[in-house]
Structure formats: structure tokens, C-alpha cells
Design a protein around this motif. Structure first.
Motif, PDB file in Angstrom:
ATOM      1  N   LYS A  88     -12.422  71.160 -38.011  1.00 22.56           N
ATOM      2  CA  LYS A  88     -13.735  71.666 -38.402  1.00 22.56           C
ATOM      3  C   LYS A  88     -13.809  71.725 -39.921  1.00 22.56           C
ATOM      4  O   LYS A  88     -12.786  71.701 -40.610  1.00 22.56           O
ATOM      5  CB  LYS A  88     -13.998  73.039 -37.793  1.00 22.56           C
TER       6      LYS A  88
ATOM      7  N   SER B 205     -21.288  66.352 -41.607  1.00 20.42           N
ATOM      8  CA  SER B 205     -22.141  67.338 -40.955  1.00 20.42           C
ATOM      9  C   SER B 205     -22.606  66.862 -39.580  1.00 20.42           C
ATOM     10  O   SER B 205     -22.613  65.663 -39.282  1.00 20.42           O
ATOM     11  CB  SER B 205     -23.365  67.631 -41.820  1.00 20.42           C
ATOM     12  N   GLN B 206     -23.023  67.819 -38.760  1.00 21.35           N
ATOM     13  CA  GLN B 206     -23.587  67.478 -37.453  1.00 21.35           C
ATOM     14  C   GLN B 206     -24.863  66.668 -37.619  1.00 21.35           C
ATOM     15  O   GLN B 206     -25.165  65.802 -36.783  1.00 21.35           O
ATOM     16  CB  GLN B 206     -23.868  68.754 -36.656  1.00 21.35           C
ATOM     17  N   GLU B 207     -25.591  66.920 -38.698  1.00 21.44           N
ATOM     18  CA  GLU B 207     -26.820  66.145 -38.946  1.00 21.44           C
ATOM     19  C   GLU B 207     -26.511  64.665 -39.153  1.00 21.44           C
ATOM     20  O   GLU B 207     -27.256  63.790 -38.675  1.00 21.44           O
ATOM     21  CB  GLU B 207     -27.553  66.705 -40.168  1.00 21.44           C
TER      22      GLU B 207
ATOM     23  N   ASP C 165     -25.728  63.244 -35.710  1.00 23.51           N
ATOM     24  CA  ASP C 165     -26.941  63.116 -34.903  1.00 23.51           C
ATOM     25  C   ASP C 165     -27.767  61.910 -35.332  1.00 23.51           C
ATOM     26  O   ASP C 165     -28.385  61.233 -34.496  1.00 23.51           O
ATOM     27  CB  ASP C 165     -27.787  64.383 -35.018  1.00 23.51           C
TER      28      ASP C 165
ATOM     29  N   GLN D 138     -18.477  63.817 -30.508  1.00 20.98           N
ATOM     30  CA  GLN D 138     -19.087  63.825 -29.182  1.00 20.98           C
ATOM     31  C   GLN D 138     -20.503  64.381 -29.222  1.00 20.98           C
ATOM     32  O   GLN D 138     -20.837  65.215 -30.065  1.00 20.98           O
ATOM     33  CB  GLN D 138     -18.253  64.671 -28.224  1.00 20.98           C
ATOM     34  N   GLY D 139     -21.307  63.922 -28.257  1.00 20.35           N
ATOM     35  CA  GLY D 139     -22.634  64.475 -28.061  1.00 20.35           C
ATOM     36  C   GLY D 139     -22.567  65.799 -27.315  1.00 20.35           C
ATOM     37  O   GLY D 139     -21.558  66.507 -27.338  1.00 20.35           O
ATOM     38  N   THR D 140     -23.627  66.109 -26.601  1.00 20.27           N
ATOM     39  CA  THR D 140     -23.724  67.434 -25.984  1.00 20.27           C
ATOM     40  C   THR D 140     -23.155  67.494 -24.575  1.00 20.27           C
ATOM     41  O   THR D 140     -22.943  68.592 -24.041  1.00 20.27           O
ATOM     42  CB  THR D 140     -25.188  67.894 -25.942  1.00 20.27           C
TER      43      THR D 140
ATOM     44  N   CYS E 287     -17.137  69.288 -26.032  1.00 21.50           N
ATOM     45  CA  CYS E 287     -17.873  69.051 -27.275  1.00 21.50           C
ATOM     46  C   CYS E 287     -17.876  70.340 -28.099  1.00 21.50           C
ATOM     47  O   CYS E 287     -18.225  71.404 -27.588  1.00 21.50           O
ATOM     48  CB  CYS E 287     -19.313  68.636 -26.976  1.00 21.50           C
TER      49      CYS E 287
ATOM     50  N   PRO F 224     -19.722  71.339 -31.492  1.00 24.23           N
ATOM     51  CA  PRO F 224     -20.639  70.886 -32.539  1.00 24.23           C
ATOM     52  C   PRO F 224     -20.056  71.100 -33.933  1.00 24.23           C
ATOM     53  O   PRO F 224     -19.486  72.148 -34.235  1.00 24.23           O
ATOM     54  CB  PRO F 224     -21.886  71.757 -32.313  1.00 24.23           C
ATOM     55  N   GLY F 225     -20.149  70.065 -34.763  1.00 31.48           N
ATOM     56  CA  GLY F 225     -19.674  70.149 -36.131  1.00 31.48           C
ATOM     57  C   GLY F 225     -18.205  69.830 -36.306  1.00 31.48           C
ATOM     58  O   GLY F 225     -17.723  69.755 -37.437  1.00 31.48           O
TER      59      GLY F 225
END
Length: 310
Positions: A43, A48-50, A53, A209-211, A229, A231-232
């Protein structure tokens, strides 16, 4: 057993001023995970997660196009690199004992501007987004490799000098965007998975990974454990050449992607960055032993990839 989570903030892509003590501390945590599990979540890497995405969004737009719009970008159709490009559903079979995998992929290996890229309609911006993310992953992977070498008491150049050509000719490092479409349960073959059991081939893999979950890791105790998953965070695993390189100090673990529950028609996405040594890099045991015979990266990867495609 769970996959450890390590904070990489002291050496993230946003940080250049890091002390030896800080590198030693994070390296010991990563080393323990790679020895015991072969996988670790990082982490605070600076990616970034952005950003993730954005790549997933343009990738999904490409995959959802009619097949005739994807066909010009099929893997094997690029003279610059035969591994670059799109692979359709059930093209790959990572476990040769199972039916072909229920996934589509797009491999980005060369970031040269003269490659042919999807650019029309829904895929507008594909080249810029994919190549930008490739370079971000390249930078992060080099930092990870540096910490790994230091954790083993090695000169970082042992790993870094063998990865000097990522994104250029004579290196098969790959950013792979993966789309697992809704499962057509009426057409399922016996034993079919979204991705069959396999280990990766090169140095390390970085997975975003996605959601939706589904990834499982085969642990040293002989059981499969979930890799959910987060996030981030990026999930990093040891691949086969790195296991040879480190004389089995670091473990390349088998993993798979299961189907969703029966009747579930949800999709799944992932981005995998496969960091590979340069084709001509000679991989020999870094402890000076002869546990594995020396092999060039290119020869080893071509041998392993030959069994992958149906």
C-alpha cells in the motif's frame, strides 16, 4: 494464513529521500512475505486508485466492442512484437489440464509510438492511457526489485541491470489488462475456470484488481487462500525466474481465478504488470550455487509461453 500487507510509503513513487534503515525495514517485511507466501500487498506505492480505474475503464470499453473492431489488434499480428495485442475469449489455457480460460486480454509490451493502437470511438485515448500506466508500473517495479535485492544482502544492480530494456525491444515485460466477461453457464465446459492454475514466468508480477474477487493463492501448507481486492493496494508475487535466481529463497506460488457462484453473471477486471528481465540477461543463482543451470530470460519465457495459447 493471510497475505501480508506492507506499507511502501517510504519508497513510493512520490519519495526520493529514503534512508538505508527505512529500506531495510520494509525489505525485511517483504522478504518474509516472499519466503513464506510468495505474495505481498503493498500500500502507499504512489500509484493511485484513480490511475488504476482510468486504465480499467478504457480497457473495458475496448473489450466491449464488437469482435470485428478488436480483430485488427489480435496478438500475433504485430511485426514489431508477436506477443503484443489482444487475445480473445478462450484463447489462453494457463493450466493445460483444464479447458481454455474464460477471459480476454490485451498485452502491452512495446510502448513505441509506431505500434498500431486502438484509437477509434470508445477506444479513443487507449494508447496514451496504457503506455502512461506501463511506465508508472515500470518505475515502481524497479523500486521493488531494488528493495528485494537489498533484503537478500545483494547489490541492487544484480536485478536492476537485467531489467534495463523494459518497454523496448528485446524485453518481454508486459502490461496485461484482463477482462473476465459474464459467465455463460449454459456453455460451460467441465473443469473450466476464469483462469487456470499456474505460476508466472519472469521476475515479479504486480496485480491491480477490480472490485470482484476470485483470485486464490496455493499456500505452502497445500491449501488455497483468497487474495481479495484491497482498493489502493497492489498485489505483488514472485515469478519462476526470480525463484531460480534466488535459489528458492523467494517462492513462486501457483494461483488461479475461480468462477463466480453458480448463476452469477458479474464481470471481473484486473491489470497485471509482468516484469521480465531483458531477453539476453543470463539468469544464474545469485548465491553462487548451481541449484539451477543458467538460462537466458528470453529462452525461458518463450519456452513457457509456447504452452499458453490454444
Amino acid at each position: 494464513m493471510k497475505i501480508p500487507v506492507v506499507d511502501f510509503g517510504v519508497y513510493s513513487l512520490k519519495e526520493d529521500d529514503v534512508t538505508d534503515e527505512q529500506l531495510d525495514a520494509v525489505g525485511e517485511e517483504m522478504k518474509s512475505a516472499f519466503i513464506d507466501v510468495g505474495f505481498v500487498y503493498l500500500k502507499n506505492t504512489g500509484i493511485s486508485q484513480e490511475e488504476v480505474d482510468r486504465v480499467m475503464d478504457i480497457s473495458k470499453k475496448f473489450f466491449l466492442q464488437p469482435e470485428d473492431l478488436k480483430e485488427p489488434f489480435r496478438r500475433g499480428g504485430f511485426t514489431q512484437n508477436c506477443h503484443h495485442g489482444w487475445a480473445s475469449l478462450e484463447t489462453e489455457r494457463l493450466n493445460p489440464l483444464r479447458p481454455s480460460d474464460l477471459k480476454e486480454t490485451y498485452n502491452v509490451i512495446s510502448v513505441h509510438s509506431d505500434m498500431k493502437w486502438p484509437s477509434e470511438g470508445a477506444a479513443a485515448g487507449f494508447q496514451e492511457i496504457q503506455t502512461s500506466f506501463f511506465l508508472r508500473c515500470k518505475d515502481l517495479s524497479l523500486r521493488v526489485l531494488r528493495v528485494m535485492a537489498l533484503s537478500l544482502g545483494l547489490d541492487p544492480e544484480v536485478f536492476l541491470s537485467a531489467h534495463s530494456l523494459m518497454g523496448r525491444e528485446r524485453n518481454l515485460t508486459t502490461l496485461r489488462t484482463i477482462y473476465y466477461p459474464p459467465v455463460d453457464w449454459d456453455k460451460m465446459k467441465e473443469g473450466q475456470l476464469r483462469c487456470g492454475e499456474h505460476s508466472d514466468y519472469g521476475s515479479i508480477t504486480m496485480l491491480f484488481q477490480g472490485t470482484n474477487d476470485g483470485l486464490q493463492i496455493h499456500s505452502r501448507s497445500g491449501e488455497y487462500i483468497s487474495a481479495p481486492c484491497i482498493p489502493g493496494a497492489v498485489l505483488i508475487n514472485i515469478a519462476d525466474l526470480m525463484q531460480r535466481w534466488t535459489s528458492d529463497q523467494f517462492v513462486s506460488a501457483v494461483h488461479r481465478v475461480l468462477l463466480p457462484p453458480a448463476g452469477d453473471t458479474s464481470t471481473r477486471q484486473a491489470l497485471a504488470f509482468f516484469a521480465q528481465p531483458d531477453d539476453d540477461a543470463l539468469i544464474s543463482c545469485c548465491d553462487g550455487s548451481n541449484k539451477y543451470p543458467p538460462v537466458t530470460s528470453g529462452a525461458f519465457l518463450e519456452m513457457r509461453a509456447a504452452d499458453q495459447y490454444t
